[in-house]
Enzyme design. Sequence first.
Site, PDB file in Angstrom:
ATOM      1  N   TRP A 134     119.855  93.702  41.071  1.00 14.37           N
ATOM      2  CA  TRP A 134     118.929  93.901  42.187  1.00 14.37           C
ATOM      3  C   TRP A 134     118.972  92.762  43.199  1.00 14.37           C
ATOM      4  CZ3 TRP A 134     116.397  89.466  41.915  1.00 14.37           C
ATOM      5  CH2 TRP A 134     116.214  88.882  40.665  1.00 14.37           C
ATOM      6  N   ASN A 135     119.647  91.644  42.899  1.00 15.25           N
ATOM      7  CA  ASN A 135     119.419  90.474  43.763  1.00 15.25           C
ATOM      8  C   ASN A 135     120.087  90.593  45.143  1.00 15.25           C
ATOM      9  OD1 ASN A 135     121.919  90.089  42.546  1.00 15.25           O
ATOM     10  ND2 ASN A 135     121.725  87.877  42.433  1.00 15.25           N
ATOM     11  N   LYS A 158     125.328 102.525  38.454  1.00 15.84           N
ATOM     12  CA  LYS A 158     124.078 102.397  37.697  1.00 15.84           C
ATOM     13  C   LYS A 158     123.425 101.119  38.257  1.00 15.84           C
ATOM     14  CE  LYS A 158     121.191 100.863  34.463  1.00 15.84           C
ATOM     15  NZ  LYS A 158     119.956 100.609  35.203  1.00 15.84           N
ATOM     16  N   HIS A 159     122.482 101.343  39.149  1.00 15.76           N
ATOM     17  CA  HIS A 159     121.854 100.189  39.791  1.00 15.76           C
ATOM     18  C   HIS A 159     120.676  99.707  38.939  1.00 15.76           C
ATOM     19  CE1 HIS A 159     121.839  97.430  42.968  1.00 15.76           C
ATOM     20  NE2 HIS A 159     122.136  98.222  43.972  1.00 15.76           N
ATOM     21  N   SER A 161     116.987  98.983  37.753  1.00 21.36           N
ATOM     22  CA  SER A 161     115.907  99.976  37.776  1.00 21.36           C
ATOM     23  C   SER A 161     114.849  99.698  38.842  1.00 21.36           C
ATOM     24  CB  SER A 161     115.231 100.031  36.406  1.00 21.36           C
ATOM     25  OG  SER A 161     116.177 100.438  35.461  1.00 21.36           O
ATOM     26  N   GLY A 210     125.575  90.955  36.231  1.00 19.04           N
ATOM     27  CA  GLY A 210     124.247  90.905  35.614  1.00 19.04           C
ATOM     28  C   GLY A 210     124.174  89.797  34.586  1.00 19.04           C
ATOM     29  N   SER A 211     123.322  90.012  33.606  1.00 14.83           N
ATOM     30  CA  SER A 211     123.045  88.952  32.628  1.00 14.83           C
ATOM     31  C   SER A 211     124.153  88.886  31.571  1.00 14.83           C
ATOM     32  CB  SER A 211     121.717  89.224  31.941  1.00 14.83           C
ATOM     33  OG  SER A 211     121.862  90.350  31.101  1.00 14.83           O
ATOM     34  N   GLU A 232     130.830  89.870  36.009  1.00 11.36           N
ATOM     35  CA  GLU A 232     130.358  88.734  36.811  1.00 11.36           C
ATOM     36  C   GLU A 232     128.949  88.458  36.315  1.00 11.36           C
ATOM     37  OE1 GLU A 232     128.282  86.834  38.884  1.00 11.36           O
ATOM     38  OE2 GLU A 232     128.464  88.163  40.615  1.00 11.36           O
ATOM     39  N   LEU A 233     128.806  87.387  35.542  1.00  8.64           N
ATOM     40  CA  LEU A 233     127.540  87.143  34.840  1.00  8.64           C
ATOM     41  C   LEU A 233     126.804  85.972  35.496  1.00  8.64           C
ATOM     42  CD1 LEU A 233     129.030  87.749  31.302  1.00  8.64           C
ATOM     43  CD2 LEU A 233     128.037  89.402  32.889  1.00  8.64           C
ATOM     44  N   CYS A 266     123.408  84.308  41.696  1.00 12.36           N
ATOM     45  CA  CYS A 266     124.207  83.783  40.586  1.00 12.36           C
ATOM     46  C   CYS A 266     124.967  82.535  41.014  1.00 12.36           C
ATOM     47  CB  CYS A 266     125.144  84.856  40.054  1.00 12.36           C
ATOM     48  SG  CYS A 266     126.080  85.677  41.338  1.00 12.36           S
TER      49      CYS A 266
END
Length: 458
Positions: A134-135, A158-159, A161, A210-211, A232-233, A266
């Site tokens: 979401w960022n 899949k964005h 939520s 994401g995470s 890409e974490l 990130c």
Amino acid sequence: MAIATINPTTGETERAFTPHTAAEVQRRIALAHDAFAALKDTTFAERARWLRAAADLLEAEVDDTARLLVVEMGKPIAQAEAEIRKSAKGLRYYAEHAEAFLADEPLSDPSAVGASKAWTRYEPLGAVLAVMPWNFPVWQALRFAAPALAAGNTGLLKHASNVPQTALYLDGLFARAGFPEGAFQALLIGSGEVKAVVEDPRVKAVTLTGSEPAGRAVAAAAGAAIKKSVLELGGSDPFIVLPSADLDAAVETAVKARTINNGQSCIASKRFIVHADVYDEFSRRFAEATAALVVGDPLDPETEVGPLATESGRDDLAELVDDAIAKGAKVLAGSGAPERPGWFYTPTVLADLSEDARIVQEEAFGPVATLYRAEDAEDAARIANQTTFGLSSSVWTNDPEEQEWFIRRLDAGAVFVNGMTVSFPELPFGGVKASGYGRELAAAGIREFTNLKTVWRS
Ligand SMILES: O=CCCC(=O)O
């Protein structure tokens, strides 16, 4: 987590969505699969025309879309507009360069392999799943979509939520721009449904931003199905300041680098590692400038730092700061959540951290900076490399030998010398260590989701 727009400035739910049913997910995967059959036979020129049309739409609709971003995730309005314009630039970049990046590459001496001619060719893979955060809800999704579609793949998004309306906007964008129906679609599903999509034989690869836990789960599913993945974490990027640096520029950039996007990037610099000779001056000026930031409503153009995107994100950040303070950290600026509705956190600078403070190892995803005093360059590199992450890095020195030394010594996907870590369509983006693998953007990014086919002719 519910699929809903919850305004981070007020904490109010603005719109909730019913997740797609299993049957609807199947229908969308089938559509992506069928659209690939059509898209792979289109020309680069056709796809470039549609990418440019999508860029035109983004630019024409920037005002409404920027407001949507602010309402869904809270970034300051000017930054939302900048994100959308940068996304349009990314679409145009691949419209311009995709064909050259994916051109056949002949072997200069085919007789060395007993051929009259030998070459390699890049071919698209098919439907690719993108699990996106979401960022930067438009930029992150489009920096996947632009090269993927330019290469002839189709995309399933899949964005996160909490940005469903942005996801649905992107779902419609490429069809409106002329791409075949089903070339790019959003899946309104929870993270629990991702594994089944990765496993579906019609889905050929997956990319995730994401995470670290989400990355591990998706990579495990992709690995089990023998499918390509790009991850890409997180990052806990160092910002290293040495005595020869231009301190005015370093302080100004440090504040921006830590608080851009309300501190939720990130590649934001998160750990500020400063040589002992300039530590006192840098830390005083950095803390003063951080304390002077205007925190407020992200729709107000004067606001420099808005709320965090989610309540849990704000609470996680507060816990990291509280843990550091409990273990002896000194607060040079801020700390704590202000008394107001929404998920704000006061921009904060912490110093004198204990080695066992969680924030020394973990990513602080919000406007919280940590300061470290380094005895010399060797010590600065040691501190910079001590986290498990390795996304990007920024080093400030006007000594050319020192610059070269740090470029070699930093364990990171990128090194920015006397500048802020930023992504550009023209430069590869990605990390090492727990920050992930594979590259987005530039030529490397479009080649990730292709089959590099070797052709040998007698
Ligand atoms: O959150 C990751 C950084 C995104 C970017 O600036 O490209």
